[in-house]
Design an enzyme around this catalytic site. Structure first.
Site, PDB file in Angstrom:
ATOM      1  N   GLY A   1     -16.037   9.944 -30.057  1.00  0.00           N
ATOM      2  CA  GLY A   1     -16.027   8.931 -31.130  1.00  0.00           C
ATOM      3  C   GLY A   1     -15.692   7.551 -30.573  1.00  0.00           C
ATOM      4  O   GLY A   1     -15.268   7.410 -29.424  1.00  0.00           O
ATOM      5  N   ASP A   9      -8.037   1.671 -46.535  1.00  0.00           N
ATOM      6  CA  ASP A   9      -8.172   1.488 -45.085  1.00  0.00           C
ATOM      7  C   ASP A   9      -7.104   0.543 -44.544  1.00  0.00           C
ATOM      8  O   ASP A   9      -6.489   0.819 -43.527  1.00  0.00           O
ATOM      9  CB  ASP A   9      -9.572   0.912 -44.785  1.00  0.00           C
ATOM     10  CG  ASP A   9      -9.745   0.518 -43.322  1.00  0.00           C
ATOM     11  OD1 ASP A   9      -9.535   1.385 -42.455  1.00  0.00           O
ATOM     12  OD2 ASP A   9     -10.066  -0.665 -43.040  1.00  0.00           O
ATOM     13  N   HIS A  59      -1.623  -1.156 -42.711  1.00  0.00           N
ATOM     14  CA  HIS A  59      -1.146  -2.370 -42.047  1.00  0.00           C
ATOM     15  C   HIS A  59      -0.395  -3.321 -42.992  1.00  0.00           C
ATOM     16  O   HIS A  59       0.670  -3.826 -42.663  1.00  0.00           O
ATOM     17  CB  HIS A  59      -2.314  -3.121 -41.397  1.00  0.00           C
ATOM     18  CG  HIS A  59      -3.216  -2.230 -40.587  1.00  0.00           C
ATOM     19  ND1 HIS A  59      -2.740  -1.236 -39.782  1.00  0.00           N
ATOM     20  CD2 HIS A  59      -4.566  -2.189 -40.456  1.00  0.00           C
ATOM     21  CE1 HIS A  59      -3.748  -0.617 -39.194  1.00  0.00           C
ATOM     22  NE2 HIS A  59      -4.876  -1.181 -39.593  1.00  0.00           N
ATOM     23  N   GLU A 115     -10.910 -10.896 -41.864  1.00  0.00           N
ATOM     24  CA  GLU A 115     -11.805 -10.506 -40.764  1.00  0.00           C
ATOM     25  C   GLU A 115     -13.152 -11.173 -40.958  1.00  0.00           C
ATOM     26  O   GLU A 115     -13.622 -11.279 -42.102  1.00  0.00           O
ATOM     27  CB  GLU A 115     -11.975  -8.986 -40.738  1.00  0.00           C
ATOM     28  CG  GLU A 115     -10.675  -8.272 -40.461  1.00  0.00           C
ATOM     29  CD  GLU A 115     -10.826  -6.776 -40.269  1.00  0.00           C
ATOM     30  OE1 GLU A 115     -10.158  -6.215 -39.406  1.00  0.00           O
ATOM     31  OE2 GLU A 115     -11.616  -6.172 -41.022  1.00  0.00           O
ATOM     32  N   TYR A 132      -0.950  -1.661 -35.974  1.00  0.00           N
ATOM     33  CA  TYR A 132      -0.334  -2.963 -36.211  1.00  0.00           C
ATOM     34  C   TYR A 132       1.129  -2.968 -35.772  1.00  0.00           C
ATOM     35  O   TYR A 132       1.655  -4.001 -35.376  1.00  0.00           O
ATOM     36  CB  TYR A 132      -0.437  -3.341 -37.700  1.00  0.00           C
ATOM     37  CG  TYR A 132      -1.537  -4.341 -37.940  1.00  0.00           C
ATOM     38  CD1 TYR A 132      -2.848  -4.026 -37.604  1.00  0.00           C
ATOM     39  CD2 TYR A 132      -1.279  -5.601 -38.465  1.00  0.00           C
ATOM     40  CE1 TYR A 132      -3.866  -4.941 -37.781  1.00  0.00           C
ATOM     41  CE2 TYR A 132      -2.292  -6.526 -38.650  1.00  0.00           C
ATOM     42  CZ  TYR A 132      -3.579  -6.185 -38.301  1.00  0.00           C
ATOM     43  OH  TYR A 132      -4.575  -7.106 -38.464  1.00  0.00           O
ATOM     44  N   LEU A 133       1.783  -1.821 -35.857  1.00  0.00           N
ATOM     45  CA  LEU A 133       3.207  -1.776 -35.524  1.00  0.00           C
ATOM     46  C   LEU A 133       3.462  -2.089 -34.066  1.00  0.00           C
ATOM     47  O   LEU A 133       4.597  -2.339 -33.669  1.00  0.00           O
ATOM     48  CB  LEU A 133       3.768  -0.389 -35.850  1.00  0.00           C
ATOM     49  CG  LEU A 133       3.899  -0.101 -37.330  1.00  0.00           C
ATOM     50  CD1 LEU A 133       4.511   1.258 -37.559  1.00  0.00           C
ATOM     51  CD2 LEU A 133       4.773  -1.173 -37.993  1.00  0.00           C
ATOM     52  N   GLY A 152     -12.051  14.749 -30.776  1.00  0.00           N
ATOM     53  CA  GLY A 152     -12.900  13.635 -31.227  1.00  0.00           C
ATOM     54  C   GLY A 152     -13.175  12.718 -30.033  1.00  0.00           C
ATOM     55  O   GLY A 152     -13.144  11.491 -30.146  1.00  0.00           O
ATOM     56  N   LYS A 169     -13.037  -8.073 -45.394  1.00  0.00           N
ATOM     57  CA  LYS A 169     -14.035  -8.194 -44.343  1.00  0.00           C
ATOM     58  C   LYS A 169     -15.052  -9.262 -44.716  1.00  0.00           C
ATOM     59  O   LYS A 169     -15.209  -9.609 -45.886  1.00  0.00           O
ATOM     60  CB  LYS A 169     -14.752  -6.854 -44.158  1.00  0.00           C
ATOM     61  CG  LYS A 169     -13.804  -5.752 -43.683  1.00  0.00           C
ATOM     62  CD  LYS A 169     -14.532  -4.637 -42.969  1.00  0.00           C
ATOM     63  CE  LYS A 169     -13.577  -3.563 -42.502  1.00  0.00           C
ATOM     64  NZ  LYS A 169     -12.867  -3.901 -41.269  1.00  0.00           N
ATOM     65  N   LYS A 202     -13.756   6.343 -27.077  1.00  0.00           N
ATOM     66  CA  LYS A 202     -14.514   5.600 -26.059  1.00  0.00           C
ATOM     67  C   LYS A 202     -13.977   4.189 -25.859  1.00  0.00           C
ATOM     68  O   LYS A 202     -13.846   3.715 -24.750  1.00  0.00           O
ATOM     69  CB  LYS A 202     -16.000   5.528 -26.473  1.00  0.00           C
ATOM     70  CG  LYS A 202     -16.699   6.880 -26.352  1.00  0.00           C
ATOM     71  CD  LYS A 202     -18.199   6.742 -26.482  1.00  0.00           C
ATOM     72  CE  LYS A 202     -18.602   6.360 -27.886  1.00  0.00           C
ATOM     73  NZ  LYS A 202     -20.017   6.491 -28.180  1.00  0.00           N
TER      74      LYS A 202
HETATM   75  C1  BG6 Z   1      -8.254  -0.686 -38.578  1.00  0.00           C
HETATM   76  C2  BG6 Z   1      -9.148  -0.711 -39.785  1.00  0.00           C
HETATM   77  O1  BG6 Z   1      -7.125   0.105 -38.816  1.00  0.00           O
HETATM   78  O2  BG6 Z   1      -7.828  -2.009 -38.270  1.00  0.00           O
HETATM   79  C3  BG6 Z   1     -10.318  -1.654 -39.586  1.00  0.00           C
HETATM   80  O3  BG6 Z   1      -9.628   0.600 -40.026  1.00  0.00           O
HETATM   81  C4  BG6 Z   1      -9.835  -3.019 -39.146  1.00  0.00           C
HETATM   82  O4  BG6 Z   1     -11.083  -1.743 -40.772  1.00  0.00           O
HETATM   83  C5  BG6 Z   1      -8.895  -2.890 -37.962  1.00  0.00           C
HETATM   84  O5  BG6 Z   1     -10.954  -3.808 -38.792  1.00  0.00           O
HETATM   85  C6  BG6 Z   1      -8.279  -4.227 -37.597  1.00  0.00           C
HETATM   86  O6  BG6 Z   1      -7.527  -4.112 -36.442  1.00  0.00           O
HETATM   87  P1  BG6 Z   1      -7.199  -5.397 -35.566  1.00  0.00           P
HETATM   88  O7  BG6 Z   1      -6.195  -4.938 -34.564  1.00  0.00           O
HETATM   89  O8  BG6 Z   1      -8.494  -5.823 -34.977  1.00  0.00           O
HETATM   90  O9  BG6 Z   1      -6.663  -6.413 -36.513  1.00  0.00           O
END
Ligand code: BG6
Length: 449
Positions: free
Chosen positions: A17, A224, A229, A205, A168-169, A14, A312, A21
């Site tokens: 993607g 998602d 997270h 977000e 997140y971890l 991938g 979001k 990138k």
């Molecule tokens: C991703 C989700 O795992 O985490 C996204 O798929 C989300 O939808 C993103 O925006 C948020 O990550 P971070 O590190 O910007 O809080």
């Protein structure tokens, strides 16, 4: 074969993607620049036909090129690979030749390809006893598919060589939750239902699906974000003390905590305009926001609700764990004094820190005011903490699994998701908090909303 600890051939499935990138190539470059890799190569794959030079021109826009970029590019290779074409795997095998280095396969693809790719890597004899594999999230799309996937990949890789990503971890303040709780003798004794009123886990977000409509419309906020997270944050916040601070003990405790979680209530929302996003079904009922109230079985968390909220197109981008303690019934000079409950906030982003609120006395009066004890992480340690993907990649190279998710954790996480009932989402205006969200928490108040 003797392997160097900090060496790897990264095989990115991938490779054109967004993740490859925007995150993977820049992170491998940063690791190279920082001297974290002894020897390495990157072999990126995708369905298109292109040369190594074409590939460099695709990825270079996302990289802050400083010293060593030209040299780094010498290690970047491209191979065409359709995940479903046997011949392409044979070609990849030829390109990798008798690669002496450990290979780190990174499946930066949509999850529906994970099984096929894993199976094909094995059947084309591309996997040695040293190689490792990293799976991006989401891992499966329900409990059944996650179990099936776990069964398939365990036939090819043992658990010690499987790295399931939850980025997140690896955020500094998320790792800090364990340290805050267990390395401070004043915290753990009060971390229970006797003292804690409730917990909030919030990830807000201020942007929409940003070109990821196709993926997002299939998953939605709960699959998602909550499944990964939010539930990892919950596990770290509620788990018991691990025997040691190592991957096995921490993951054992997280699984125990997750297995006690039950869903008490949930609501879903969808932002106005979502149906007009590219690749989103015009009649989609996918949620872009959800609030889920959870509880944990057992004495320690008995009666302590855990409110989670994530979505979001809200007003701000931030993530935090907020713990509100019970109000004391203190009387002063015969009269009751109004005072706030203590609270502790682990602010994950954008501000990184830990804040504790205390009641203190107003000078000259027997009245309380709320004061904050503020540990600002960046003030103490500077802003240049390593970025999540760099850290995750080097940890996988070195074989450290603490920041990756084990098969039984993932399965518990999907079990919890499956307890949430389906329901039509309400609409909310971008940047606004809907009444349904405000009311969800009852008499209590969302922190910082
Ligand atoms: C991703 C989700 O795992 O985490 C996204 O798929 C989300 O939808 C993103 O925006 C948020 O990550 P971070 O590190 O910007 O809080």
């Amino acid at each position: 074969m003797k392997m160097k600890d900090n060496s790897a051939t990264f095989v990115i499935l991938g490779g054109t993607g967004d993740l490859a990138k925007k995150k993977l190539i820049p992170s491998i470059y940063a690791l190279f620049r920082d001297g974290a890799l002894d020897e390495f190569d990157v072999v990126s794959t995708s369905r298109e036909e292109m040369s190594d030079e074409d590939y460099v021109s695709i990825v270079e826009n996302n990289v802050e090129k400083t010293e060593g970029w030209e040299e780094f590019c010498q290690h970047l290779h491209f191979v065409r690979l359709n995940f479903y074409e046997d011949g392409d795997y044979s070609h990849l095998k030829k390109v990798l030749g008798n690669c002496e280095r450990r290979k780190l396969f990174y499946l930066a693809t949509l999850p529906q390809h994970f099984q096929t790719i894993t199976h094909n890597l094995a059947s084309h004899d591309l996997v040695t006893d040293y190689d490792k594999v990293i799976y991006e999230k989401p891992f499966g799309d329900d409990l059944g598919s996650a179990r099936e996937l776990n069964d398939t990949i365990r036939k090819v890789f043992p658990e010690e060589r499987i790295y399931r990503i939850d980025h997140y971890l690896d955020k500094e303040l998320v790792e800090n939750i364990t340290v805050l709780r267990f390395a401070n003798s004043i915290v753990e004794p009060i971390w229970c239902s006797k003292y804690i009123d409730h917990v909030q886990i919030i990830a807000s977000e201020d942007f929409g699906v940003e070109g990821r409509g196709e993926y997002y419309d299939k998953y939605g906020a709960i699959r998602d974000f909550f499944q990964s997270h939010i539930l990892q944050l919950l596990a770290l916040t509620t788990m018991s003390r691990p025997g040691q601070f190592d991957a096995k003990c921490i993951r054992d405790e997280k699984v125990k905590a997750l297995s006690k979680v039950k869903v008490l209530d949930a609501i879903r929302g969808q932002y106005e305009g979502y149906l007009q996003e590219d690749h989103v079904a015009r009649d989609s009922s996918t949620e872009t926001l959800a609030a889920v109230k959870l509880g944990l079985d057992g004495r320690r968390w008995d009666g302590v609700p855990i409110f989670t909220l994530f979505g979001k197109n809200l007003a701000d981008k931030y993530a935090q764990v907020y713990v509100q303690f019970k109000r004391t019934e203190q009387r002063f000079s015969g009269g009751r004094i109004n005072h706030s409950p203590n609270s502790l906030v682990v602010s994950i982003q954008p501000d990184q820190g830990i804040y504790f609120t205390l009641n203190t006395k107003v000078p000259g009066e027997m009245r309380t005011t709320e004061s904050e004890m503020n540990f600002c992480y960046t003030c103490h340690h500077g802003p240049n903490t390593p970025r999540a993907y760099e850290n995750l990649l080097i940890q996988a190279v070195r074989g450290h699994q603490r920041s990756f998710v084990r098969s039984d954790e993932i399965e518990q996480q999907w079990r919890i998701v499956e307890e949430i009932e389906d329901q039509e989402p309400f609409k909310y205006e971008k940047g606004q908090i809907a009444d349904q969200v405000r009311d969800f928490i009852g008499e209590r108040r969302w922190h910082d909303l």
